[in-house]
Design a protein around this motif. Structure first.
Motif, PDB file in Angstrom:
ATOM      1  N   GLY A   1     -13.721   4.664  -1.354  1.00  0.00           N
ATOM      2  CA  GLY A   1     -13.114   3.469  -0.783  1.00  0.00           C
ATOM      3  C   GLY A   1     -12.179   3.786   0.364  1.00  0.00           C
ATOM      4  O   GLY A   1     -12.144   3.076   1.363  1.00  0.00           O
ATOM      5  N   VAL A   2     -11.415   4.858   0.232  1.00  0.00           N
ATOM      6  CA  VAL A   2     -10.519   5.256   1.322  1.00  0.00           C
ATOM      7  C   VAL A   2     -11.315   5.600   2.566  1.00  0.00           C
ATOM      8  O   VAL A   2     -10.974   5.210   3.689  1.00  0.00           O
ATOM      9  CB  VAL A   2      -9.644   6.454   0.898  1.00  0.00           C
ATOM     10  CG1 VAL A   2      -8.921   7.035   2.104  1.00  0.00           C
ATOM     11  CG2 VAL A   2      -8.627   6.008  -0.140  1.00  0.00           C
TER      12      VAL A   2
ATOM     13  N   LEU B   1      -4.788  -1.376   0.658  1.00  0.00           N
ATOM     14  CA  LEU B   1      -5.009  -0.895   2.019  1.00  0.00           C
ATOM     15  C   LEU B   1      -6.108  -1.694   2.708  1.00  0.00           C
ATOM     16  O   LEU B   1      -6.022  -2.030   3.886  1.00  0.00           O
ATOM     17  CB  LEU B   1      -5.368   0.589   1.986  1.00  0.00           C
ATOM     18  CG  LEU B   1      -5.292   1.357   3.303  1.00  0.00           C
ATOM     19  CD1 LEU B   1      -3.863   1.389   3.812  1.00  0.00           C
ATOM     20  CD2 LEU B   1      -5.810   2.769   3.117  1.00  0.00           C
ATOM     21  N   ARG B   2      -7.135  -2.030   1.935  1.00  0.00           N
ATOM     22  CA  ARG B   2      -8.267  -2.750   2.508  1.00  0.00           C
ATOM     23  C   ARG B   2      -8.088  -4.257   2.448  1.00  0.00           C
ATOM     24  O   ARG B   2      -8.854  -4.994   3.043  1.00  0.00           O
ATOM     25  CB  ARG B   2      -9.549  -2.360   1.779  1.00  0.00           C
ATOM     26  CG  ARG B   2      -9.887  -0.876   1.874  1.00  0.00           C
ATOM     27  CD  ARG B   2     -11.226  -0.583   1.243  1.00  0.00           C
ATOM     28  NE  ARG B   2     -12.290  -1.264   1.954  1.00  0.00           N
ATOM     29  CZ  ARG B   2     -13.577  -1.189   1.610  1.00  0.00           C
ATOM     30  NH1 ARG B   2     -13.929  -0.472   0.563  1.00  0.00           N
ATOM     31  NH2 ARG B   2     -14.494  -1.826   2.288  1.00  0.00           N
TER      32      ARG B   2
ATOM     33  N   TRP C   1      -9.662   2.689   9.570  1.00  0.00           N
ATOM     34  CA  TRP C   1      -8.290   3.034   9.952  1.00  0.00           C
ATOM     35  C   TRP C   1      -8.039   2.553  11.373  1.00  0.00           C
ATOM     36  O   TRP C   1      -8.791   2.862  12.281  1.00  0.00           O
ATOM     37  CB  TRP C   1      -8.091   4.541   9.893  1.00  0.00           C
ATOM     38  CG  TRP C   1      -8.128   5.077   8.514  1.00  0.00           C
ATOM     39  CD1 TRP C   1      -9.220   5.543   7.865  1.00  0.00           C
ATOM     40  CD2 TRP C   1      -7.037   5.189   7.602  1.00  0.00           C
ATOM     41  NE1 TRP C   1      -8.883   5.943   6.606  1.00  0.00           N
ATOM     42  CE2 TRP C   1      -7.539   5.736   6.417  1.00  0.00           C
ATOM     43  CE3 TRP C   1      -5.680   4.872   7.675  1.00  0.00           C
ATOM     44  CZ2 TRP C   1      -6.753   5.985   5.328  1.00  0.00           C
ATOM     45  CZ3 TRP C   1      -4.890   5.117   6.597  1.00  0.00           C
ATOM     46  CH2 TRP C   1      -5.427   5.667   5.436  1.00  0.00           C
TER      47      TRP C   1
ATOM     48  N   VAL D   1      -6.087   1.722  -2.596  1.00  0.00           N
ATOM     49  CA  VAL D   1      -7.236   1.424  -1.737  1.00  0.00           C
ATOM     50  C   VAL D   1      -7.408  -0.089  -1.598  1.00  0.00           C
ATOM     51  O   VAL D   1      -7.659  -0.598  -0.499  1.00  0.00           O
ATOM     52  CB  VAL D   1      -8.510   2.077  -2.312  1.00  0.00           C
ATOM     53  CG1 VAL D   1      -9.729   1.648  -1.518  1.00  0.00           C
ATOM     54  CG2 VAL D   1      -8.381   3.590  -2.283  1.00  0.00           C
TER      55      VAL D   1
ATOM     56  N   ALA E   1     -12.315   5.651  -5.709  1.00  0.00           N
ATOM     57  CA  ALA E   1     -11.215   5.347  -4.791  1.00  0.00           C
ATOM     58  C   ALA E   1     -11.312   6.179  -3.520  1.00  0.00           C
ATOM     59  O   ALA E   1     -11.026   5.695  -2.426  1.00  0.00           O
ATOM     60  CB  ALA E   1      -9.878   5.587  -5.485  1.00  0.00           C
TER      61      ALA E   1
ATOM     62  N   ALA F   1       0.836  -1.208   0.000  1.00  0.00           N
ATOM     63  CA  ALA F   1       0.000   0.000   0.000  1.00  0.00           C
ATOM     64  C   ALA F   1       0.869   1.256   0.000  1.00  0.00           C
ATOM     65  O   ALA F   1       0.545   2.255  -0.654  1.00  0.00           O
ATOM     66  CB  ALA F   1      -0.927   0.002   1.221  1.00  0.00           C
TER      67      ALA F   1
ATOM     68  N   VAL G   1     -12.432   2.675   4.603  1.00  0.00           N
ATOM     69  CA  VAL G   1     -11.415   1.896   5.310  1.00  0.00           C
ATOM     70  C   VAL G   1     -11.544   2.114   6.815  1.00  0.00           C
ATOM     71  O   VAL G   1     -11.740   3.228   7.279  1.00  0.00           O
ATOM     72  CB  VAL G   1      -9.998   2.304   4.848  1.00  0.00           C
ATOM     73  CG1 VAL G   1      -8.940   1.645   5.730  1.00  0.00           C
ATOM     74  CG2 VAL G   1      -9.788   1.889   3.409  1.00  0.00           C
TER      75      VAL G   1
ATOM     76  N   LEU H   1      -3.958  11.898   4.009  1.00  0.00           N
ATOM     77  CA  LEU H   1      -3.747  10.453   3.888  1.00  0.00           C
ATOM     78  C   LEU H   1      -2.339  10.062   4.332  1.00  0.00           C
ATOM     79  O   LEU H   1      -2.148   9.021   4.978  1.00  0.00           O
ATOM     80  CB  LEU H   1      -3.978  10.014   2.443  1.00  0.00           C
ATOM     81  CG  LEU H   1      -5.424  10.020   1.947  1.00  0.00           C
ATOM     82  CD1 LEU H   1      -5.468   9.671   0.467  1.00  0.00           C
ATOM     83  CD2 LEU H   1      -6.276   9.050   2.743  1.00  0.00           C
TER      84      LEU H   1
END
Length: 645
Positions: free
Chosen positions: A342-343, A289-290, A348, A286, A339, A235, A346, A399
């Motif tokens: 999508g972020v 990351l996911r 976090w 993304v 995207a 990522a 997430v 980010l």
């Protein structure tokens, strides 16, 4: 991509920009509406553009006359002039025209004070004349064209160049219809007022994009370095590549030449390709990351779409570039918005509700700015500025901060794990130390027992054998034994006792095997001779062999035990001793011509002789073997010199 201009604006030839209540007033109203007000205020400011100046400060010449010309025209044609509104995009009026368009402005000037002129941009390159005098010329007015669409310009016109009454400004613009060639309104006014507007335009068109690019450079280096340190964290790699693509894409706002590319067409294809790559990298970031299920198929689809876009852009003729560039820019914008959603989705691991709210606000701002820029690019919304680059920089920084916090959280968890592990290791060390102390105590007990057993074995094999031999000599003597003979026997017993003490003390250093065997050969030779048995020794390759004291005494005791058994039990008339050294082993063979014994029942025989020989062989890391039949018995010991201690 070049700055896009739009349909003519309403208004007279001289448009006075007044101080009416505009975007700031609307923003102030929104601020009073609740927690969403700051976001709405920013969106309103982005969509509304700059606030109007106070009345009478500046003249904005929002209408002009225009006429087409050729690439090499040095002067405008006499006929064909028509009125146009500004900002102008000549692709609307002359859809297939590539070349030059001349724009002519007039305004009234009174007095002998200097005046200042400003153009927010020229698409694509141009030259400016005031009352027939050239005031400015871009470096290249032919392909590859100078890229002036992103550069505001101002000029201070000296009183000598101005006329009382009507003055004329002629602007020669070289551009292409596919890239929306055109011109914005011309600002005329007091130098200080024009300078203020120029600095504002320079801030938005140059300084803020430059700051955004600098932030992108830092992000690329930081997360590229993190990925190099942790290659499994892909990522980070895609975030760095995404930031790099955005950095190169934003360079379009600062580049004044298409170099090193051949011309404007190649530059537009490259710029749109970078936007497509940015969208693809953002989507991949993304996904990584996911850690989505089935991500490889989705990634393959993303790359397939990107490759199709690049192939289309780089194989297009210039006539189709405008439409295809708009298509792929729209697709990239939609992918980027996906995207971004999508972020936000997430979870976090280190983010609080405040951080997630901040991320949501920034994403909404970026989406609004991107939508504004896309509408401007597609000519569906009037405007002369792009804001997505600046807004996206804020999102990238946010980010980056969240990713950095995630990284530091992982480091913190690793440190906590290490602390727990160290505590467990310390506890294990304490337990191990206690165990080792108990083991050491047991070893001491075992060592003492072993020493007792070894001492008993040595006494049996050494003194015991000597005593047995001496007693046998005395018993079988046909006449009284001389005193000196008895004294020699006692000295032999003394020497054997000294040998036992030396071995028990484990004297350091190496001793030649010859020196240790020599006394034994002498004593046993005398003993065998007294009993009428012939004993011969055969030593092969042992002249320079040196062994430790424990190994020497072990060899000596083995030979002594074997020969004592020959003397006591075999009834042999002859015995042969072979001591042979090979490259890695020492071999001992004791052979006799006695009555022999049953090897399979040797372990059950009474006495300690054979058992002691087997035990001693194990201590020497050796192997003992017996072969016996009437008339021939062989006892063999094979010692590995590499592993023996």
């Amino acid at each position: 991509m070049p700055h896009q201009e739009h349909l003519p604006q309403a208004g007279g030839e001289l448009a006075h920009r007044g101080g009416v209540r505009g975007a700031p007033a609307r923003a102030a109203f929104l601020i009073r509406r609740g927690w969403l007000a700051p976001l709405l205020a920013v969106l309103a400011l982005l969509l509304a553009g700059p606030a109007p100046a106070a009345a009478g400060e500046l003249l904005e010449l929002a209408r002009a006359q225009a006429v087409r010309g050729g690439w090499h025209d040095a002067a405008p044609p006499e006929a064909g002039w028509q009125a146009v509104g500004l900002p102008d995009n000549w692709a609307v009026r002359w859809p297939s025209h590539d070349g030059v368009v001349w724009y002519r402005f007039t305004w009234q000037h009174a007095g002998d004070a200097p005046a200042a002129l400003m153009l927010a941009w020229i698409n694509m390159a141009g030259s400016v004349y005031v009352n027939g005098i050239e005031l400015h010329r871009d470096a290249s007015l032919l392909e590859p064209l100078t890229r002036s669409w992103n550069t505001p310009r101002q000029w201070l016109v000296a009183p000598a160049l101005l006329r009382e009454g009507e003055n004329t400004v002629l602007v020669r613009v070289a551009g292409m219809a596919a890239y929306q060639g055109g011109l914005p309104p011309l600002l005329v006014g007091e130098p200080a007022q024009v300078q203020s507007r120029y600095e504002e335009e320079l801030l938005w068109r140059h300084d803020l994009p430059l700051i955004a690019m600098a932030a992108s450079v830092v992000i690329v280096l930081l997360f590229g370095g993190l990925w190099l340190m942790r290659p499994r964290e892909t990522a980070y790699a895609w975030f760095a590549l995404m930031s790099l693509a955005w950095l190169l894409f934003e360079f379009n706002h600062l580049a004044t030449s298409p170099w090193p590319l051949a011309g404007t067409d190649a530059w537009q294809a490259l710029n749109t390709s970078l936007l497509v790559f940015f969208a693809a990298a953002f989507l991949l970031f993304v996904l990584r990351l996911r850690r989505e299920e089935g991500a490889p198929l989705v990634e393959a689809a993303i790359w397939l779409a990107a490759v199709l876009a690049w192939a289309d852009l780089w194989s297009l003729p210039r006539t189709g570039m405008a439409a295809h560039r708009a298509l792929w820019s729209s697709v990239a914008a939609a992918a980027t918005a996906t995207a971004a959603v999508g972020v936000f989705a997430v979870r976090w691991p280190v983010s609080s509700r405040r951080e997630r709210t901040l991320l949501l606000v920034l994403m909404l701002i970026v989406l609004a700015a991107a939508a504004h820029d896309l509408l401007v690019f597609l000519q569906w919304l009037p405007g002369t500025r792009y804001y997505a680059g600046i807004a996206s920089c804020a999102l990238l920084v946010a980010l980056a901060v969240l990713l950095a916090r995630r990284f530091t959280q992982a480091l913190r968890e690793t440190e906590q794990f290490n602390a727990r592990l160290i505590a467990q290791v310390e506890a294990a060390k304490t337990e191990l130390r206690d165990t080792l102390e108990r083991t050491h105590a047991l070893k001491l007990m075992h060592a003492r027992a072993h020493e007792r057993v070894a001492l008993a074995s040595d006494l049996h094999d050494g003194l015991g054998g000597m005593l047995v031999g001496s007693i046998a000599s005395l018993e079988h003597a046909s006449q009284p034994v001389p005193q000196d003979r008895i004294l020699a026997m006692l000295k032999d017993l003394r020497d054997d006792l000294r040998l036992i003490l030396d071995a028990t003390g484990q004297q350091p250093g190496l001793q030649p095997l010859d020196d240790v065997i020599a006394p034994l050969r002498h004593r046993l030779g005398t003993l065998f001779e007294a009993n009428g048995v012939v004993c011969r020794w055969h030593l092969l390759n042992v002249g320079d062999l040196t062994l430790t004291a424990s190994l020497n005494i072990g060899v000596l005791r083995f030979l002594q035990e074997a020969l004592t058994n020959v003397l006591k039990h075999s009834g042999a008339r002859r015995a042969d001793v072979y001591v042979t050294r090979t490259r890695t082993h020492l071999r001992l063979d004791v052979r006799d011509d006695g009555r022999g014994f049953a090897v399979e029942s040797a372990g059950d025989a009474p006495g300690n002789g054979l058992r002691n020989m087997r035990t001693r062989a194990e201590r020497l890391a050796g192997v003992v073997q017996w072969q016996s039949r009437p008339g021939r018995t062989v006892v063999t010991l094979l010692i590995d010199l590499l592993s023996a201690r």
